[in-house]
Enzyme design. Structure first.
Site, PDB file in Angstrom:
ATOM      1  N   PRO A  82      13.044  -9.870 122.325  1.00 38.37           N
ATOM      2  CA  PRO A  82      13.457  -9.711 120.926  1.00 38.37           C
ATOM      3  C   PRO A  82      12.341 -10.077 119.946  1.00 38.37           C
ATOM      4  O   PRO A  82      12.403  -9.696 118.783  1.00 38.37           O
ATOM      5  CB  PRO A  82      14.637 -10.678 120.782  1.00 38.37           C
ATOM      6  N   GLU A 109      17.269 -17.361 128.125  1.00 40.22           N
ATOM      7  CA  GLU A 109      16.711 -17.432 126.766  1.00 40.22           C
ATOM      8  C   GLU A 109      15.320 -16.815 126.682  1.00 40.22           C
ATOM      9  O   GLU A 109      14.757 -16.670 125.606  1.00 40.22           O
ATOM     10  CB  GLU A 109      16.653 -18.892 126.284  1.00 40.22           C
ATOM     11  N   ARG A 147       9.192  11.366 129.491  1.00 38.82           N
ATOM     12  CA  ARG A 147       9.322  12.631 128.736  1.00 38.82           C
ATOM     13  C   ARG A 147       7.980  13.133 128.220  1.00 38.82           C
ATOM     14  O   ARG A 147       7.819  14.320 127.979  1.00 38.82           O
ATOM     15  CB  ARG A 147      10.268  12.454 127.549  1.00 38.82           C
ATOM     16  N   ASP A 162       9.129  16.000 120.533  1.00 31.52           N
ATOM     17  CA  ASP A 162       9.416  14.567 120.613  1.00 31.52           C
ATOM     18  C   ASP A 162       8.263  13.772 120.030  1.00 31.52           C
ATOM     19  O   ASP A 162       8.452  12.827 119.288  1.00 31.52           O
ATOM     20  CB  ASP A 162       9.509  14.103 122.081  1.00 31.52           C
TER      21      ASP A 162
HETATM   22  C1  9D3 Z   1      19.169 -17.228 120.199  1.00 25.84           C
HETATM   23  C2  9D3 Z   1      17.928 -16.458 120.292  1.00 25.84           C
HETATM   24  N1  9D3 Z   1      18.057 -15.165 121.004  1.00 25.84           N
HETATM   25  C3  9D3 Z   1      16.799 -14.435 120.714  1.00 25.84           C
HETATM   26  C4  9D3 Z   1      16.964 -13.532 119.538  1.00 25.84           C
HETATM   27  C5  9D3 Z   1      18.235 -15.377 122.448  1.00 25.84           C
HETATM   28  C6  9D3 Z   1      17.991 -14.180 123.299  1.00 25.84           C
HETATM   29  C7  9D3 Z   1      18.809 -13.065 123.207  1.00 25.84           C
HETATM   30  C8  9D3 Z   1      18.628 -11.961 124.052  1.00 25.84           C
HETATM   31  C9  9D3 Z   1      16.976 -14.183 124.226  1.00 25.84           C
HETATM   32  C10 9D3 Z   1      16.792 -13.092 125.059  1.00 25.84           C
HETATM   33  C11 9D3 Z   1      17.624 -12.001 124.985  1.00 25.84           C
HETATM   34  C12 9D3 Z   1      17.447 -10.855 125.908  1.00 25.84           C
HETATM   35  N2  9D3 Z   1      16.897  -9.693 125.229  1.00 25.84           N
HETATM   36  C13 9D3 Z   1      15.846  -9.020 125.700  1.00 25.84           C
HETATM   37  O1  9D3 Z   1      15.333  -9.402 126.740  1.00 25.84           O
HETATM   38  C14 9D3 Z   1      15.300  -7.900 124.966  1.00 25.84           C
HETATM   39  C15 9D3 Z   1      15.700  -7.275 123.744  1.00 25.84           C
HETATM   40  C16 9D3 Z   1      16.783  -7.520 122.834  1.00 25.84           C
HETATM   41  O2  9D3 Z   1      17.644  -8.407 122.997  1.00 25.84           O
HETATM   42  N3  9D3 Z   1      16.871  -6.736 121.716  1.00 25.84           N
HETATM   43  C17 9D3 Z   1      16.000  -5.739 121.449  1.00 25.84           C
HETATM   44  N4  9D3 Z   1      14.990  -5.466 122.260  1.00 25.84           N
HETATM   45  C18 9D3 Z   1      14.856  -6.236 123.388  1.00 25.84           C
HETATM   46  S1  9D3 Z   1      13.643  -6.054 124.510  1.00 25.84           S
HETATM   47  C19 9D3 Z   1      14.176  -7.284 125.461  1.00 25.84           C
END
Ligand code: 9D3
Length: 241
Positions: A82, A109, A147, A162
């Site tokens: 994220p 996390e 793709r 694309d």
């Molecule tokens: C409380 C903090 N959170 C982070 C914003 C905890 C958290 C949430 C979700 C930690 C890791 C995750 C798992 N998400 C991914 O691995 C992930 C992801 C996503 O959640 N949203 C958008 N793109 C991606 S790419 C990998």
């Protein structure tokens, strides 16, 4: 989870035609301690768990060696999280030029930051929403990259379309029947007048982009004709716009 890309549709055809290949590594197979722990509690306290460095690094090293054996000298190491840079089509086009990529997917996390510092070339996100782990985002990126590979799409689909995406949203599409429950297909599409059809499609693209994604219009300079068409539409349909 990755059966999704390897067993269905355009991506599965690409694997069968040896346009690309995919291997999966489970960090749990690389833990030495008898409890097979890949996660542990975070220093500093916090709810939740963090993925340990060692199993990830062992899995990554195995993946690297095996990609090198396949001929990719220096595979790009990408971590999905994220906190990453947001993916767009331009980034997909750039990634599709690498001869090998390793995607690291986190759970819990996230992973120990030292693993990222020591190993990762690029950290990417799909956008500002939360999913449970990196696998589904990785599959989306893998699909988008495939793709773009030569020979992956049939004639009907265009990788070029694309890859430029034209900077505008697509126009609406219609198929048979011509009238469904009293709702007709726009008349111009039945006219056979290709010039008019093209103009109508461009107008719809401009109008949708203006309404739904105005920020895209700022990134993409409109030419005179496009600007004229949009001004016309705004006057007609959104006089205060
Ligand atoms: C409380 C903090 N959170 C982070 C914003 C905890 C958290 C949430 C979700 C930690 C890791 C995750 C798992 N998400 C991914 O691995 C992930 C992801 C996503 O959640 N949203 C958008 N793109 C991606 S790419 C990998």
């Amino acid at each position: 989870m990755f059966d999704n890309v390897s067993k269905f549709g355009i991506t599965s055809r690409a694997f069968n035609n040896n346009i690309c290949s995919l291997k999966k590594y489970n960090p749990r197979d690389f833990v030495s301690d008898p409890y097979r722990r890949i996660d542990d509690t975070p220093f500093g306290g916090d709810p939740g768990m963090v993925m340990k460095i060692e199993p990830l690094e062992l899995a990554l090293n195995k993946a690297t060696t095996e990609q090198q054996e396949l001929g990719s000298n220096k595979p790009l190491k990408v971590y999905l999280s994220p906190q990453g840079k947001k993916v767009n089509q331009q980034m997909i086009n750039d990634l599709s030029k690498h001869d090998g990529i390793i995607f690291v997917c986190g759970r819990y996390e996230g992973v120990d930051e030292r693993f990222i510092e020591r190993n990762i070339d690029l950290e990417i996100s799909l956008g500002d929403f939360v999913v449970s782990g990196g696998e589904i985002p990785a599959m989306m990126v893998i699909d988008a990259i495939i793709r773009q590979l030569d020979g992956a799409l049939g004639h009907e689909d265009s990788a070029v379309a694309d890859s430029f995406m034209n900077g505008l949203l697509d126009y609406p599409h219609y198929t048979k029947p011509r009238v469904y429950e009293g709702v007709e297909v726009p008349e111009v599409l039945l006219s056979g007048d290709h010039k008019q059809i093209e103009k109508w499609r461009l107008k719809m693209s401009l109008w949708r982009t203006y309404q739904r994604r105005p920020e895209l219009l700022e990134e993409r300079d409109l030419n005179k004709i496009e600007y004229g068409l949009l001004a016309e539409l705004v006057n007609q349909l959104d006089p205060k716009g």
